[in-house]
Design a protein around this motif. Structure first.
Motif, PDB file in Angstrom:
ATOM      1  N   ARG A 124     -45.473-126.258   3.476  1.00 10.26           N
ATOM      2  CA  ARG A 124     -44.483-125.843   2.477  1.00 10.26           C
ATOM      3  C   ARG A 124     -44.145-124.363   2.611  1.00 10.26           C
ATOM      4  O   ARG A 124     -43.009-123.950   2.402  1.00 10.26           O
ATOM      5  CB  ARG A 124     -45.013-126.136   1.074  1.00 10.26           C
ATOM      6  N   THR A 125     -45.133-123.565   2.983  1.00  6.39           N
ATOM      7  CA  THR A 125     -44.933-122.117   3.042  1.00  6.39           C
ATOM      8  C   THR A 125     -44.753-121.579   4.470  1.00  6.39           C
ATOM      9  O   THR A 125     -44.508-120.388   4.647  1.00  6.39           O
ATOM     10  CB  THR A 125     -46.130-121.395   2.404  1.00  6.39           C
ATOM     11  N   ARG A 128     -53.542-132.818   4.527  1.00  2.00           N
ATOM     12  CA  ARG A 128     -54.342-131.601   4.520  1.00  2.00           C
ATOM     13  C   ARG A 128     -53.465-130.367   4.724  1.00  2.00           C
ATOM     14  O   ARG A 128     -53.760-129.276   4.217  1.00  2.00           O
ATOM     15  CB  ARG A 128     -55.420-131.667   5.611  1.00  2.00           C
ATOM     16  N   ALA A 129     -52.379-130.531   5.457  1.00  2.00           N
ATOM     17  CA  ALA A 129     -51.524-129.398   5.803  1.00  2.00           C
ATOM     18  C   ALA A 129     -50.329-129.225   4.866  1.00  2.00           C
ATOM     19  O   ALA A 129     -49.493-128.340   5.102  1.00  2.00           O
ATOM     20  CB  ALA A 129     -51.032-129.552   7.236  1.00  2.00           C
ATOM     21  N   ARG A 148     -55.476-119.284  11.078  1.00  2.83           N
ATOM     22  CA  ARG A 148     -55.688-118.376   9.952  1.00  2.83           C
ATOM     23  C   ARG A 148     -55.086-118.917   8.669  1.00  2.83           C
ATOM     24  O   ARG A 148     -55.630-118.715   7.592  1.00  2.83           O
ATOM     25  CB  ARG A 148     -55.102-116.998  10.274  1.00  2.83           C
ATOM     26  N   THR A 149     -53.939-119.593   8.795  1.00  2.60           N
ATOM     27  CA  THR A 149     -53.334-120.168   7.593  1.00  2.60           C
ATOM     28  C   THR A 149     -53.942-121.517   7.244  1.00  2.60           C
ATOM     29  O   THR A 149     -53.952-121.911   6.084  1.00  2.60           O
ATOM     30  CB  THR A 149     -51.811-120.334   7.780  1.00  2.60           C
ATOM     31  N   LEU A 150     -54.463-122.235   8.264  1.00  3.04           N
ATOM     32  CA  LEU A 150     -55.154-123.504   8.036  1.00  3.04           C
ATOM     33  C   LEU A 150     -56.312-123.583   9.023  1.00  3.04           C
ATOM     34  O   LEU A 150     -56.125-123.956  10.180  1.00  3.04           O
ATOM     35  CB  LEU A 150     -54.204-124.694   8.219  1.00  3.04           C
ATOM     36  N   PHE A 193     -41.508-133.164   7.415  1.00  6.33           N
ATOM     37  CA  PHE A 193     -42.561-133.053   6.415  1.00  6.33           C
ATOM     38  C   PHE A 193     -42.179-132.101   5.271  1.00  6.33           C
ATOM     39  O   PHE A 193     -43.007-131.336   4.761  1.00  6.33           O
ATOM     40  CB  PHE A 193     -43.881-132.592   7.045  1.00  6.33           C
ATOM     41  N   ASP A 194     -40.890-132.131   4.869  1.00 11.07           N
ATOM     42  CA  ASP A 194     -40.407-131.295   3.761  1.00 11.07           C
ATOM     43  C   ASP A 194     -40.731-129.822   3.981  1.00 11.07           C
ATOM     44  O   ASP A 194     -41.179-129.114   3.073  1.00 11.07           O
ATOM     45  CB  ASP A 194     -41.020-131.766   2.431  1.00 11.07           C
ATOM     46  N   SER A 195     -40.543-129.382   5.201  1.00 10.02           N
ATOM     47  CA  SER A 195     -40.826-127.992   5.565  1.00 10.02           C
ATOM     48  C   SER A 195     -39.653-127.434   6.364  1.00 10.02           C
ATOM     49  O   SER A 195     -38.634-128.107   6.554  1.00 10.02           O
ATOM     50  CB  SER A 195     -42.106-127.911   6.394  1.00 10.02           C
TER      51      SER A 195
END
Length: 401
Positions: free
Chosen positions: A129-130, A123-124, A104-106, A85-87
């Motif tokens: 990405r981060t 949604r994620a 916490r991040t999502l 997923f490009d991560s």
């Protein structure tokens, strides 16, 4: 063959009585043989729970998703250590909850709910990405929503259909289905689970949530017996989709707001699955204790069952009455000065408004929960803080003038 006897019947009866659980279904295996399946109590329609009653297994579903990913990895269609997923996140990290993603991040329950694994990935996107996988364990349903999408991309099949064709049917689990959204997708013969408050169980619909890949399997004790009997060949050596406890038992628990479940594999060769139609509440964190008690009994060890569900609710009821009495008493007293001190009476309201966040941070390891779901978890706690807030605001206003 059955090993069911008076000791196990007493354990389950004690559990259902002390915890006010309307219905429980249990499956027990020894090595690769099903040795007992049994239902206790009743469903929300009043019918007896049997080994064929459809029940939710909640996050126990994650072990099925993990198996699907491993099947495709074994077939060379998923590389467990290649980022997706490009991560920077790999499938192995998703399955082990070490992706760097957390509630916490999502906040997966508070955000608008997807309706498919593909929508869950969208949604994620920003979080993916981060995300920085750092090896730290952070449990979140999002990891398994994304794993479900991996299954779809690698197989070319819709995730729930893949489970049916490649997991359920080969194991003879003909009574089992996987769903994407609650309560929308629940099968027609599934009976509602229950919420609990002040010693009473009430049939309730499960709050609307996306459960694809994370906690969407609906099954029966008969089918869970087949699943457990196959684990001698299927259970992963690295525990993916399962977790080892302090006794060396492989397990995974599941909680819905109207149902709870758990599965357990013991070093002595027993497999145990427990499903109940009563939800996750304060003082009732799932079927964990009953699973342990059954395992101890089968291994010839002493077993005990206890529940703090009713005592906790009774304490909260007492605090609610006390808050009301003290508030009325304060309203009848002459007004005093020191207005600034009246600001402290806003504390109960502040705690009430912050409660979903506080519980998630302090009790749930950072898990996300909405206020509506919080009322399923502990209506007595919400009622106490609500009554205390109203009474204290009334006293503060009366003394401020």
């Amino acid at each position: 063959m059955t090993i069911w006897g008076a000791a196990l019947t007493l354990l389950v009866s004690t559990y259902t009585g002390q915890a006010s659980v309307p219905g429980v279904a249990v499956a027990i295996t020894k090595d690769n043989q099903v040795v007992a399946v049994q239902g206790f109590g009743h469903d929300s329609a009043g019918a007896p729970i049997t080994e064929h009653s459809k029940m939710a297994i909640a996050s126990v579903s994650k072990s099925f998703t993990a198996l699907a990913v491993r099947q495709l990895a074994d077939a060379g269609r998923i590389d467990l250590d290649r980022p997706v997923f490009d991560s920077r996140v790999t499938p192995r990290q998703l399955l082990a909850h070490t992706s760097g993603i957390s509630d916490r991040t999502l906040p997966e329950k508070s955000l608008p709910q997807p309706s498919s694994p593909a929508e869950a990935v969208e949604r994620a996107r920003e979080v993916l990405r981060t995300a920085v996988p750092d090896g730290r364990y952070r449990y979140t349903n999002t990891n398994y929503h994304l794993a479900a999408r991996l299954v779809e991309l690698a197989s070319g099949e819709e995730f729930n259909s893949y489970l049916k064709k490649h997991v359920f049917e080969p194991l003879g689990m003909t009574e089992t289905v996987a769903i994407s959204v609650t309560p929308r997708d629940l099968p027609a013969d599934y009976r509602r689970g229950h919420g609990y408050a002040y010693g009473f169980s009430v049939a309730l619909p499960e709050p609307e949530r996306f459960v694809g890949g994370s906690d969407g399997v609906i099954t029966t004790a008969a089918d869970m017996g087949k699943w457990l009997a196959a684990q001698k060949k299927l259970a992963p050596a690295d525990g993916t989709g399962w977790a080892a406890d302090a006794q060396g038992r492989l397990r995974h628990n599941g909680i819905w707001f109207t149902s709870t479940a758990g599965q357990l594999l013991t070093p002595s060769g027993y497999g145990i699955a427990v499903m109940s139609n009563s939800g996750f509440t304060l003082g009732h964190e799932g079927t964990y204790e009953l699973e342990n008690a059954i395992a101890d009994t089968l291994d010839g060890k002493p077993a005990e069952i206890s529940s703090y569900r009713l005592p906790i609710d009774l304490v909260l009821a007492g605090l609610t009455v006390l808050s009301l009495v003290l508030g009325v008493r304060a309203l009848r007293r002459p007004r005093k000065r020191h207005r600034a001190w009246q600001v402290l009476r806003l504390v109960p309201l502040g705690v009430l408004l912050a409660l979903p966040t506080l519980l998630g941070m302090l009790y749930g390891g950072g898990r996300d929960i909405t206020f509506y779901q919080l009322m399923h978890y502990s209506l007595p706690l919400v009622v106490w803080l609500g009554v205390s807030s109203v009474v204290n605001i009334g006293v503060a206003v009366s003394r401020w003038r």
